[in-house]
Each structure stands twice: as structure tokens, then as C-alpha cells.
Design a protein around this motif. Structure first.
Motif, PDB file in Angstrom:
ATOM      1  N   SER A 136       0.797  -1.230   0.000  1.00  0.00           N
ATOM      2  CA  SER A 136       0.000   0.000   0.000  1.00  0.00           C
ATOM      3  C   SER A 136       0.826   1.274   0.000  1.00  0.00           C
ATOM      4  O   SER A 136       0.269   2.371  -0.056  1.00  0.00           O
ATOM      5  N   SER A 137       2.158   1.154   0.042  1.00  0.00           N
ATOM      6  CA  SER A 137       3.020   2.327   0.175  1.00  0.00           C
ATOM      7  C   SER A 137       3.911   2.490  -1.055  1.00  0.00           C
ATOM      8  O   SER A 137       4.409   1.504  -1.613  1.00  0.00           O
ATOM      9  N   ALA A 138       4.127   3.749  -1.434  1.00  0.00           N
ATOM     10  CA  ALA A 138       4.940   4.056  -2.610  1.00  0.00           C
ATOM     11  C   ALA A 138       5.958   5.138  -2.276  1.00  0.00           C
ATOM     12  O   ALA A 138       5.643   6.109  -1.588  1.00  0.00           O
ATOM     13  N   VAL A 139       7.170   4.963  -2.777  1.00  0.00           N
ATOM     14  CA  VAL A 139       8.231   5.951  -2.639  1.00  0.00           C
ATOM     15  C   VAL A 139       8.513   6.520  -4.026  1.00  0.00           C
ATOM     16  O   VAL A 139       8.796   5.780  -4.969  1.00  0.00           O
ATOM     17  N   ALA A 184      14.195   6.975   2.542  1.00  0.00           N
ATOM     18  CA  ALA A 184      12.796   6.646   2.842  1.00  0.00           C
ATOM     19  C   ALA A 184      12.656   5.477   3.806  1.00  0.00           C
ATOM     20  O   ALA A 184      11.554   4.955   3.986  1.00  0.00           O
ATOM     21  N   GLU A 185      13.739   5.066   4.460  1.00  0.00           N
ATOM     22  CA  GLU A 185      13.683   3.892   5.335  1.00  0.00           C
ATOM     23  C   GLU A 185      12.706   4.099   6.488  1.00  0.00           C
ATOM     24  O   GLU A 185      11.937   3.192   6.842  1.00  0.00           O
ATOM     25  N   GLU A 186      12.698   5.261   7.084  1.00  0.00           N
ATOM     26  CA  GLU A 186      11.772   5.512   8.196  1.00  0.00           C
ATOM     27  C   GLU A 186      10.328   5.454   7.718  1.00  0.00           C
ATOM     28  O   GLU A 186       9.454   4.910   8.403  1.00  0.00           O
ATOM     29  N   PHE A 187      10.066   5.998   6.528  1.00  0.00           N
ATOM     30  CA  PHE A 187       8.717   5.948   5.965  1.00  0.00           C
ATOM     31  C   PHE A 187       8.255   4.508   5.771  1.00  0.00           C
ATOM     32  O   PHE A 187       7.110   4.166   6.066  1.00  0.00           O
ATOM     33  N   ALA A 228       8.918   1.854   7.412  1.00  0.00           N
ATOM     34  CA  ALA A 228       8.505   1.302   8.711  1.00  0.00           C
ATOM     35  C   ALA A 228       8.484  -0.223   8.724  1.00  0.00           C
ATOM     36  O   ALA A 228       7.600  -0.845   9.310  1.00  0.00           O
ATOM     37  N   GLY A 229       9.466  -0.829   8.039  1.00  0.00           N
ATOM     38  CA  GLY A 229       9.582  -2.280   8.074  1.00  0.00           C
ATOM     39  C   GLY A 229       8.609  -3.033   7.196  1.00  0.00           C
ATOM     40  O   GLY A 229       8.531  -4.266   7.275  1.00  0.00           O
ATOM     41  N   GLU A 230       7.858  -2.331   6.351  1.00  0.00           N
ATOM     42  CA  GLU A 230       6.867  -2.961   5.482  1.00  0.00           C
ATOM     43  C   GLU A 230       7.307  -2.889   4.021  1.00  0.00           C
ATOM     44  O   GLU A 230       8.125  -2.046   3.650  1.00  0.00           O
ATOM     45  N   PRO A 231       6.734  -3.739   3.144  1.00  0.00           N
ATOM     46  CA  PRO A 231       7.044  -3.638   1.721  1.00  0.00           C
ATOM     47  C   PRO A 231       6.561  -2.311   1.140  1.00  0.00           C
ATOM     48  O   PRO A 231       5.637  -1.678   1.652  1.00  0.00           O
ATOM     49  N   PHE A 232       7.193  -1.904   0.047  1.00  0.00           N
ATOM     50  CA  PHE A 232       6.830  -0.650  -0.605  1.00  0.00           C
ATOM     51  C   PHE A 232       7.275  -0.715  -2.059  1.00  0.00           C
ATOM     52  O   PHE A 232       8.119  -1.541  -2.433  1.00  0.00           O
TER      53      PHE A 232
END
Length: 275
Positions: free
Chosen positions: A10-13, A114-117, A119-123
Motif C-alpha cells: 500500500s506504500s509508494a516511494v 525513505a527507510e523511516e517511511f 517502517a519495516g513494510e514492503p513498498f
């Protein structure tokens, strides 16, 4: 396709830190409006107005594809981007955050920002100067990471706005019979006709947090940067990462130079944008 059994990514960089060197280069033959030329001079390609900032199209496409969180990797000098998305036009369909890459040290270093963003989840990771097809963004959302979209070079040329010379810079993906990426190799001058159907990366990836270790380990490249493709190669070689390559024959709109602006604007003229 290695479909996720767990919830979708659900996350995009979005990598928006680059210097825009090719965009800054003057081109007397390029059909650009004065406002577009002014932004092109700054090198901030994502803010070039195509009716509205190009990044709006990118963020709208992410929302259409089902992503709910996005992170813009920017430089400390990119206050215009931050102000646009926090004051002038805050997104409503995605939760937008910022990560600062202090110096333009390359795409692997940008991902680390973007490592903090994450938060240990896939992106997923994508460029701020490419408009990717919805099919690609949706495929990455439901494919088990790590993965990448392998774009048909022939399709990039024939139905996108990528010239053969530019496509050659992307490199060709070596994909095994199991559908896994083996390595990225150079497309030589002898391959100008693209007789075989090579596939290329357009920097459209999905990652697990393991990519951060690869980005920390990757050595500086011959260009003096920490580059994401080399970090991926290191991850495959040293960290046991296995990337699913999702082959796709779709157009990608590439906004790299001033000569691209008019065609990208024409191609996006009927695109509905809602961020």
C-alpha cells in the motif's frame, strides 16, 4: 505472477531528488511554454506544469491503483514541492510524507532516505518523471515483493515516447525461465533493431526492507553515484534476494528532456487527475 496471500502493498516511494541535468539543458527546438521553461531551468521535473504539476498525475495514478501512502524523496532545497503538497494542494486520496536526501548521491541513497517511511513494510519505488500505466502499478501492488515491472523495449518505443537511443541506456533484463530477474545487462549497438524482444527496467520496483541493507552496501558506481540497479544486483548476489519480473507490453511516458514536454502534455490531455 507471484500473487500476495497477505494484504496488498500500500506504500509508494517517489524519487524526486534528481538534479534534472538533461531537463536543464537548453533546446531551441523544443516546444515549451514559458512556465514550463522556467521550471525546466530549475531541473525539478516533477513540477513541470502539464496543466498542473506532472507529479499530480503520478500521485493520482497511485491512488487509482490502490495505494494509500506515498513518500516524496526530495532535496532540502525543494521547498516548492513541499509547499505545493502541504499548502497549495494537499492530497486527499493518499497520505503524503516527505523524506529528505541531503545530497544527490544516487538512487540507492535516495531509497535509503525513505527507510523511516517504510517502517519495516514492503513498498514500491518509482520515478517522479515517468508516468506509468495503471496495469504496472496494480501488478506491483499484488505481486509478492521483491519484484519489478519488465517493460517490453519494443512497446516503450512503439507506443510510448522512448526513442531507441534512450531505450538503449536502460539496459536489458536477463530473466530466467522461472520468471526471476538474473541481472541487468547493457544493450549494445548491435541490438538496435531489437530483434529478440528485450525487456527493460523503468525503475518501477517493489521491495522488502532487505533492500536497505543492499543500498547501504553498494559501492559507488563509475558515475560517482550509489545506484539502485547495482544495489539490486548486490541484493541478488549477496543477500539472496529473488525478484519476480512481471513482463508488460505497455507505454511509459518519460519526461527527461524539454523535447518530451509537448508530447507528454498531448498524451495526458484527457487524463482525469484527482489527488
Amino acid at each position: 505472477m507471484n500473487i500476495l496471500s497477505s494484504p496488498d502493498v500500500s506504500s509508494a516511494v517517489i524519487l524526486a531528488r534528481g538534479l534534472g541535468t538533461r531537463m536543464r539543458k537548453p533546446d531551441s527546438e523544443a516546444a515549451v511554454e514559458s512556465a514550463q521553461a522556467a521550471v525546466a531551468d530549475s531541473g525539478v521535473k516533477g513540477m513541470i506544469p502539464i496543466g498542473r504539476p506532472f507529479l499530480d498525475y503520478v500521485i493520482s495514478a497511485l491512488a487509482d491503483a490502490g495505494y494509500s501512502r506515498a513518500c516524496l524523496v526530495i532535496g532540502p532545497e525543494h521547498e516548492a514541492i513541499r509547499e505545493h503538497y502541504t499548502v497549495a494542494s494537499p492530497p486527499r486520496r493518499v497520505t503524503l510524507q516527505f523524506a529528505v536526501q541531503e545530497k544527490p548521491l544516487g538512487t540507492a541513497d535516495a531509497v535509503l532516505a525513505a527507510e523511516e517511511f517504510a517502517a519495516g513494510e514492503p513498498f514500491i519505488v518509482l520515478n517522479s518523471d515517468n508516468y506509468y500505466p495503471l496495469a504496472a502499478l496494480r501488478a506491483l501492488r499484488v505481486t509478492r515483493p521483491p519484484a519489478l515491472i519488465a517493460f517490453s523495449v519494443r512497446a516503450l518505443i512503439e507506443i510510448g515516447n522512448v526513442s531507441p537511443d534512450r531505450a538503449r541506456r536502460f539496459g536489458s533484463l536477463n530473466i530466467g525461465e522461472d520468471g526471476m530477474l538474473r541481472r541487468i545487462v547493457a544493450i549494445g549497438a548491435a541490438d538496435a533493431a531489437f530483434d529478440e524482444e528485450p525487456y527493460a527496467s523503468m525503475n518501477c520496483w517493489s521491495f522488502t526492507p532487505a533492500i536497505f541493507e543492499a543500498c547501504r552496501r553498494v559501492p559507488v558506481s563509475a558515475r560517482g553515484e550509489f545506484e539502485l540497479p547495482q544495489a539490486v544486483a548486490l541484493g541478488i548476489r549477496e543477500l539472496g534476494m529473488r525478484f519476480t519480473a512481471v513482463r508488460m507490453r505497455e507505454a511509459v511516458l518519460d519526461l527527461s528532456t524539454r523535447a518530451d514536454i509537448a508530447e507528454v502534455q498531448q498524451r495526458l490531455r484527457d487524463t482525469f487527475v484527482e489527488i
